[in-house]
Design a protein around this motif. Structure first.
Motif, PDB file in Angstrom:
ATOM      1  N   ALA A 437       1.673  10.989 -12.877  1.00 34.11           N
ATOM      2  CA  ALA A 437       1.975  12.072 -13.399  1.00 34.11           C
ATOM      3  C   ALA A 437       3.415  12.017 -14.277  1.00 34.11           C
ATOM      4  O   ALA A 437       3.468  12.395 -15.361  1.00 34.11           O
ATOM      5  N   GLU A 438       4.157  10.977 -13.913  1.00 33.82           N
ATOM      6  CA  GLU A 438       5.472  10.590 -14.350  1.00 33.82           C
ATOM      7  C   GLU A 438       5.756   9.121 -14.006  1.00 33.82           C
ATOM      8  O   GLU A 438       6.508   8.595 -13.591  1.00 33.82           O
ATOM      9  N   PRO A 439       4.908   8.123 -15.057  1.00 30.47           N
ATOM     10  CA  PRO A 439       4.920   6.931 -14.923  1.00 30.47           C
ATOM     11  C   PRO A 439       6.209   6.387 -15.377  1.00 30.47           C
ATOM     12  O   PRO A 439       6.319   6.198 -16.396  1.00 30.47           O
ATOM     13  N   PRO A 440       6.807   5.270 -14.464  1.00 30.19           N
ATOM     14  CA  PRO A 440       7.906   4.481 -14.669  1.00 30.19           C
ATOM     15  C   PRO A 440       7.609   3.384 -15.203  1.00 30.19           C
ATOM     16  O   PRO A 440       7.133   2.374 -14.504  1.00 30.19           O
ATOM     17  N   GLY A 441       7.802   2.919 -16.524  1.00 26.75           N
ATOM     18  CA  GLY A 441       7.779   1.577 -16.975  1.00 26.75           C
ATOM     19  C   GLY A 441       6.389   0.707 -16.714  1.00 26.75           C
ATOM     20  O   GLY A 441       6.460  -0.266 -16.516  1.00 26.75           O
ATOM     21  N   GLY A 442       5.266   1.422 -16.701  1.00 26.26           N
ATOM     22  CA  GLY A 442       4.036   0.867 -16.278  1.00 26.26           C
ATOM     23  C   GLY A 442       3.736   0.579 -14.895  1.00 26.26           C
ATOM     24  O   GLY A 442       2.627   0.119 -14.499  1.00 26.26           O
ATOM     25  N   ALA A 443       4.460   1.345 -13.873  1.00 29.07           N
ATOM     26  CA  ALA A 443       4.379   1.015 -12.348  1.00 29.07           C
ATOM     27  C   ALA A 443       2.968   1.732 -12.246  1.00 29.07           C
ATOM     28  O   ALA A 443       2.166   1.238 -11.208  1.00 29.07           O
ATOM     29  N   ASP A 444       2.531   2.676 -12.925  1.00 28.42           N
ATOM     30  CA  ASP A 444       1.113   3.432 -12.711  1.00 28.42           C
ATOM     31  C   ASP A 444       0.123   2.558 -12.648  1.00 28.42           C
ATOM     32  O   ASP A 444      -1.041   2.756 -12.141  1.00 28.42           O
ATOM     33  N   ARG A 445      -0.033   1.593 -13.688  1.00 29.93           N
ATOM     34  CA  ARG A 445      -1.048   0.639 -14.086  1.00 29.93           C
ATOM     35  C   ARG A 445      -1.223  -0.180 -12.641  1.00 29.93           C
ATOM     36  O   ARG A 445      -2.243  -0.647 -12.111  1.00 29.93           O
ATOM     37  N   LEU A 446      -0.039  -0.739 -12.067  1.00 31.08           N
ATOM     38  CA  LEU A 446      -0.037  -1.550 -10.999  1.00 31.08           C
ATOM     39  C   LEU A 446      -0.605  -0.640  -9.627  1.00 31.08           C
ATOM     40  O   LEU A 446      -1.253  -1.091  -8.992  1.00 31.08           O
ATOM     41  N   ALA A 447      -0.003   0.669  -9.535  1.00 28.41           N
ATOM     42  CA  ALA A 447      -0.507   1.379  -8.727  1.00 28.41           C
ATOM     43  C   ALA A 447      -2.031   1.587  -8.557  1.00 28.41           C
ATOM     44  O   ALA A 447      -2.625   1.568  -7.540  1.00 28.41           O
ATOM     45  N   ALA A 448      -2.468   1.879  -9.733  1.00 29.72           N
ATOM     46  CA  ALA A 448      -3.947   1.951  -9.881  1.00 29.72           C
ATOM     47  C   ALA A 448      -4.672   0.867  -9.381  1.00 29.72           C
ATOM     48  O   ALA A 448      -5.840   1.101  -8.590  1.00 29.72           O
ATOM     49  N   ARG A 449      -4.156  -0.463  -9.559  1.00 29.54           N
ATOM     50  CA  ARG A 449      -4.846  -1.745  -9.298  1.00 29.54           C
ATOM     51  C   ARG A 449      -4.835  -1.635  -7.552  1.00 29.54           C
ATOM     52  O   ARG A 449      -5.662  -2.122  -7.053  1.00 29.54           O
ATOM     53  N   LEU A 450      -3.534  -1.294  -7.148  1.00 28.41           N
ATOM     54  CA  LEU A 450      -3.649  -1.241  -5.710  1.00 28.41           C
ATOM     55  C   LEU A 450      -4.534  -0.115  -5.141  1.00 28.41           C
ATOM     56  O   LEU A 450      -5.287  -0.824  -3.958  1.00 28.41           O
ATOM     57  N   LEU A 451      -4.493   0.731  -5.510  1.00 23.84           N
ATOM     58  CA  LEU A 451      -5.772   1.789  -5.045  1.00 23.84           C
ATOM     59  C   LEU A 451      -7.088   1.217  -5.076  1.00 23.84           C
ATOM     60  O   LEU A 451      -8.008   1.289  -4.030  1.00 23.84           O
ATOM     61  N   ASP A 452      -7.368   0.520  -6.109  1.00 22.58           N
ATOM     62  CA  ASP A 452      -8.709  -0.189  -6.217  1.00 22.58           C
ATOM     63  C   ASP A 452      -8.936  -1.127  -5.084  1.00 22.58           C
ATOM     64  O   ASP A 452      -9.985  -1.371  -4.361  1.00 22.58           O
ATOM     65  N   ALA A 453      -7.760  -2.020  -4.749  1.00 20.68           N
ATOM     66  CA  ALA A 453      -7.955  -2.974  -3.603  1.00 20.68           C
ATOM     67  C   ALA A 453      -8.037  -2.391  -2.364  1.00 20.68           C
ATOM     68  O   ALA A 453      -8.761  -2.717  -1.369  1.00 20.68           O
ATOM     69  N   HIS A 454      -7.291  -1.251  -2.452  1.00 20.13           N
ATOM     70  CA  HIS A 454      -7.358  -0.165  -1.073  1.00 20.13           C
ATOM     71  C   HIS A 454      -8.778   0.034  -0.635  1.00 20.13           C
ATOM     72  O   HIS A 454      -9.251  -0.006   0.323  1.00 20.13           O
ATOM     73  N   GLY A 455      -9.416   0.554  -1.759  1.00 16.09           N
ATOM     74  CA  GLY A 455     -10.700   0.937  -1.614  1.00 16.09           C
ATOM     75  C   GLY A 455     -11.653  -0.248  -1.363  1.00 16.09           C
ATOM     76  O   GLY A 455     -12.585  -0.067  -0.429  1.00 16.09           O
ATOM     77  N   ASP A 456     -11.592  -1.395  -1.900  1.00 14.56           N
ATOM     78  CA  ASP A 456     -12.305  -2.716  -1.422  1.00 14.56           C
ATOM     79  C   ASP A 456     -12.095  -2.796  -0.030  1.00 14.56           C
ATOM     80  O   ASP A 456     -12.961  -3.235   0.686  1.00 14.56           O
ATOM     81  N   LEU A 457     -10.922  -2.954   0.169  1.00 10.95           N
ATOM     82  CA  LEU A 457     -10.526  -3.190   1.807  1.00 10.95           C
ATOM     83  C   LEU A 457     -11.113  -2.270   2.709  1.00 10.95           C
ATOM     84  O   LEU A 457     -11.992  -2.922   3.674  1.00 10.95           O
ATOM     85  N   GLY A 458     -11.512  -1.150   2.429  1.00 11.80           N
ATOM     86  CA  GLY A 458     -12.230  -0.104   3.110  1.00 11.80           C
ATOM     87  C   GLY A 458     -13.454  -0.555   3.415  1.00 11.80           C
ATOM     88  O   GLY A 458     -14.162  -0.420   4.467  1.00 11.80           O
ATOM     89  N   ALA A 459     -14.270  -1.191   2.265  1.00 14.70           N
ATOM     90  CA  ALA A 459     -15.552  -1.336   2.333  1.00 14.70           C
ATOM     91  C   ALA A 459     -15.883  -2.767   3.359  1.00 14.70           C
ATOM     92  O   ALA A 459     -16.806  -2.906   4.193  1.00 14.70           O
ATOM     93  N   ARG A 460     -14.942  -3.519   3.033  1.00 14.76           N
ATOM     94  CA  ARG A 460     -14.843  -4.796   3.851  1.00 14.76           C
ATOM     95  C   ARG A 460     -14.518  -4.697   5.371  1.00 14.76           C
ATOM     96  O   ARG A 460     -15.610  -5.020   6.090  1.00 14.76           O
ATOM     97  N   ILE A 461     -13.804  -3.665   5.714  1.00 15.27           N
ATOM     98  CA  ILE A 461     -13.439  -3.321   7.074  1.00 15.27           C
ATOM     99  C   ILE A 461     -14.646  -2.577   7.679  1.00 15.27           C
ATOM    100  O   ILE A 461     -15.060  -3.050   8.914  1.00 15.27           O
ATOM    101  N   ALA A 462     -15.436  -1.850   6.955  1.00 17.39           N
ATOM    102  CA  ALA A 462     -16.682  -1.102   7.593  1.00 17.39           C
ATOM    103  C   ALA A 462     -17.693  -2.245   7.833  1.00 17.39           C
ATOM    104  O   ALA A 462     -18.509  -1.899   8.780  1.00 17.39           O
TER     105      ALA A 462
END
Length: 561
Positions: A437-462
Motif C-alpha cells: 500500500a505504501e512501497p518504500p524503494g521497491g521493497a514491495d517487490r522483494l516482499a512479494a517474492r518472499l511471500l511466494d517462497a513462503h507458500g512454496d515452503l508450506g507445500a514442502r512441509i506438507a
C-alpha cells in the motif's frame, strides 16, 4: 538508567588504566585470567539488578532491556559480557519455576553480586540432556548429589550452581530435577572444582567444571517439582537463548566500528578503500546482516512478553539464525581488514581477531545452531504455513513491535514446550499487503517474492511425515528455509510497526529493509539483481556521519528505574 548510560560508562572505563582498557583485557585474554576488574565495575554500576525480576527486588521487567544492556557490554568486550551475563542464564530456572521462597533467597545473593552458574552439560554427553549421569538421591529430608558438570561457565567462581540431575535411575523425560546448590553450604570435601578449560575464544572466562561427591543439599534446594527438571530447563532455555543473541549483536557492533574506521583510513592504489565499489558493497552486506539480526532479536525479545506460548519456536529460530548472521558479518569485515584481521598488535585493529574468536562460542551456548534447528525441524508439521492456526488471543504483531509499545508483563507461567502457532510468520500476508500500500524503494517487490517462497515452503512441509529419531537432512534444510522466512517476516513487521522511524537514515526509502529482504531471498536461493546496489547504499551509510552506530532505532531503549 538506560542502555546508553551503561554504554557511556563502559566507554569511560575503556580509557587507559580503566577496567575495560583494551590493553588490560587483551592481557587477561593472553594470560587466560579472569577480567575481575571489569566485572566488578559492572557490579558497582548495578547490572546484577537487571538479572532479578522486579517482584523479587530487582529491575528485570523487560527482556529487551536486559538484551540492550548485555549488547552494550559485548560491544566493548564479549568475554566480559559472557562472564557477567552468565548469572542471568544461571538464575533463569529459578525465576521460571515460580517458587517464591527460592527466588527471593537467590535474588538477595544476585543483588549482592554473587555469580550463578548453570550446570547442564556433562563430559562426553554433548547436548543430550537425557543422557546426563549426575544423580540426586533422597537422603532423609534432603538429597545427595554425585557426578560431574563440565564444561560450565562460572563453575568455579560461582557460589551457586543450578544443576540438572537424574532423580530417577531410569531417566527419561520425567527422570530429572533441578537443584540450586549453594557450594558454600555443602559439607567440606563434597564439592570439587575441575580445572579451567583452555579455549580458542573467551580465554579469560571461567570455563571450568564442578564435581559433586555425595554432596548433601537440603530439601529446599529442589527447584520446581521432582521429575519436572527437563521441562523447566527447556522453558528456561527459551529466555536464555533470546538473551544470548545480544552477545552476537554486541560483537557485530564492535566489528562494524573497526571496519568503518579501516575503510575511512586505508588507502589502496592511491584511493581510499571506501571509494572502491566492491569494498563498499562488502561493508554494506555486513551492515545488512547486522540489521536483519537485530530485527529478529528485537522480535524475539518482544515475543517473550506478548506470545510466550510461542517462544519455544521463536527462541530456537533466533538462536540458530542470529549468531550465524553475525558470524558471516565478521567474515565480511575480516575480508575488508585483510592481514589486520589476524594481527594482535596493530593499534585500532588488533582487537578484531579476539572478537572473531570470542564470538564463535555464542553459536554453541544454550544449544548449538544444529540443536536449535533440529528442535524446529521436529515442529514443522505443527507450524506448516497454510495449516489452520490455533486462534490467537493477543495483540497483532505490528502493534507489539512498535518501538514505543509497552510490552505485556513477563509471565513465565505461559511458557510451553510444544509448538502452537507462529504469529510472526503467520502475519506475513498481511504485512506484505501493508507494505504494498505504501512501497518504500521497491521493497514491495522483494516482499512479494518472499511471500511466494513462503507458500512454496508450506507445500514442502506438507509432504514431511513425522518420524522417530533425528530429523532427516531434507527436513533440516526445510527448517533452515523456515528460519529465513521468519527473519523476513520479522523485518517486515518491524518496518510496518514503526512508521515514525521511516525518515531516519537507515530507514529512508526502505534502505535497511531492502537489504534485509535481499539477504533473506539469497538465503532462500533467490538472488536479486538489485542486491549489489542496496548493499552499496548501506556501505555508504556506514561511512557517513550517521554510520557511527548502526542500529534500527538509533537511541537505545530506556531501562526501568
Amino acid at each position: 538508567m538506560s542502555t546508553s548510560e551503561l554504554a557511556a560508562e563502559v566507554d569511560l572505563w575503556s580509557r587507559p588504566g580503566g577496567p575495560f582498557d583494551p590493553e588490560l583485557l587483551a592481557a587477561h585474554d593472553e594470560a587466560e585470567t579472569f577480567p575481575a576488574q571489569a566485572c566488578a565495575a559492572l557490579d558497582q554500576w548495578g547490572l546484577p539488578d537487571h538479572y532479578v525480576p522486579g517482584r523479587h527486588g530487582g529491575r528485570l521487567e523487560r527482556l529487551d532491556e536486559v538484551h540492550g544492556l548485555l549488547r552494550a557490554v559485548a560491544a566493548r568486550d564479549l568475554t566480559v559480557a559472557v562472564a557477567h551475563g552468565k548469572t542471568f542464564l544461571g538464575t533463569a530456572s529459578v525465576w521460571a519455576a515460580g517458587d517464591s521462597a527460592a527466588a527471593a533467597s537467590l535474588a538477595r545473593h544476585v543483588l549482592a553480586g554473587e555469580p550463578v552458574a548453570w550446570g547442564l552439560t556433562e563430559p562426553d554427553r554433548g547436548s543430550d540432556l537425557l543422557s546426563g549421569e549426575v544423580t540426586a538421591v533422597r537422603d532423609g529430608s534432603g538429597w545427595r548429589l554425585s557426578g560431574r558438570k563440565w564444561p560450565v561457565n562460572n563453575a568455579t567462581r560461582g557460589r551457586f550452581v543450578c544443576v540438572l540431575a537424574r532423580t530417577d535411575p531410569g531417566g527419561g523425560p520425567r527422570g530429572f530435577s533441578v537443584f540450586l546448590v549453594d557450594k558454600d553450604a555443602t559439607p567440606r570435601g563434597t564439592v570439587r572444582h575441575l580445572p579451567k578449560v583452555p579455549t580458542h575464544g573467551i580465554r579469560s572466562a571461567d570455563i571450568s567444571g564442578v564435581e559433586f561427591r555425595d554432596a548433601r543439599v537440603p530439601a529446599h534446594a529442589l527447584i520446581g517439582t521432582v521429575g519436572g527438571g527437563l521441562e523447566l530447563v527447556l522453558k528456561s532455555l527459551q529466555l536464555t537463548r533470546v538473551a544470548c543473541v545480544a552477545l552476537s549483536l554486541g560483537a557485530g557492533d564492535h566489528a562494524l566500528e573497526i571496519g568503518r574506521n579501516f575503510l575511512a583510513e586505508r588507502r589502496l592504489h592511491g584511493r581510499r578503500l571506501a571509494d572502491l565499489p566492491h569494498a563498499r558493497a562488502v561493508a554494506g552486506r555486513a551492515v545488512a546482516r547486522q540489521l536483519l539480526a537485530e530485527a529478529v532479536s528485537f522480535t524475539a525479545a518482544r515475543a517473550a512478553h506478548e506470545v510466550p506460548e510461542e517462544l519455544g519456536t521463536v527462541s530456537a529460530i533466533t538462536k540458530a539464525l542470529v549468531p550465524t548472521l553475525v558470524q558471516g558479518q565478521l567474515r565480511l569485515v575480516g575480508e575488508l581488514l585483510g592481514a589486520r584481521s589476524f594481527l594482535t598488535g596493530v593499534d585500532g585493529y588488533g582487537g578484531f581477531a579476539k572478537i572473531e574468536r570470542d564470538h564463535q562460542v555464542v553459536g554453541i551456548f544454550d544449544g548449538s545452531t544444529w540443536v536449535n534447528r533440529s528442535a524446529l525441524a521436529t515442529s514443522l508439521p505443527a507450524l506448516r504455513p497454510g495449516r489452520r492456526p490455533r486462534p490467537g488471543t493477543g495483540r497483532p504483531v505490528r502493534e507489539w513491535l512498535r518501538a514505543d509499545h509497552e510490552p505485556a508483563a513477563l509471565d513465565l507461567t505461559r511458557l510451553g514446550v510444544m509448538p502452537r502457532r507462529d504469529s510472526v510468520l503467520g502475519a506475513l500476508g498481511e504485512l506484505v499487503a501493508a507494505l504494498t500500500a505504501e512501497p518504500p524503494g521497491g521493497a514491495d517487490r522483494l516482499a512479494a517474492r518472499l511471500l511466494d517462497a513462503h507458500g512454496d515452503l508450506g507445500a514442502r512441509i506438507a509432504a514431511v511425515r513425522p518420524a522417530a529419531g533425528l530429523p532427516a537432512t531434507a527436513t533440516m534444510r526445510l527448517a533452515e528455509r523456515y528460519e529465513w522466512c521468519f527473519a523476513g517476516a520479522a523485518a517486515l513487521a518491524v518496518w510496518v510497526a514503526n512508521p515514525q522511524a521511516h525518515d531516519r537514515p537507515a530507514w529512508r526509502d526502505g534502505l535497511w529493509l531492502r537489504g534485509a529482504l535481499a539477504l533473506v531471498l539469497e538465503g532462500l536461493g533467490d538472488r536479486t539483481p538489485e542486491a549489489n546496489g542496496v548493499f552499496d547504499e548501506l556501505g555508504r551509510l556506514l561511512l557517513s556521519d550517521d554510520g557511527a552506530r548502526i542500529s534500527l532505532f538509533g537511541t537505545p531503549l530506556e531501562v526501568s528505574a
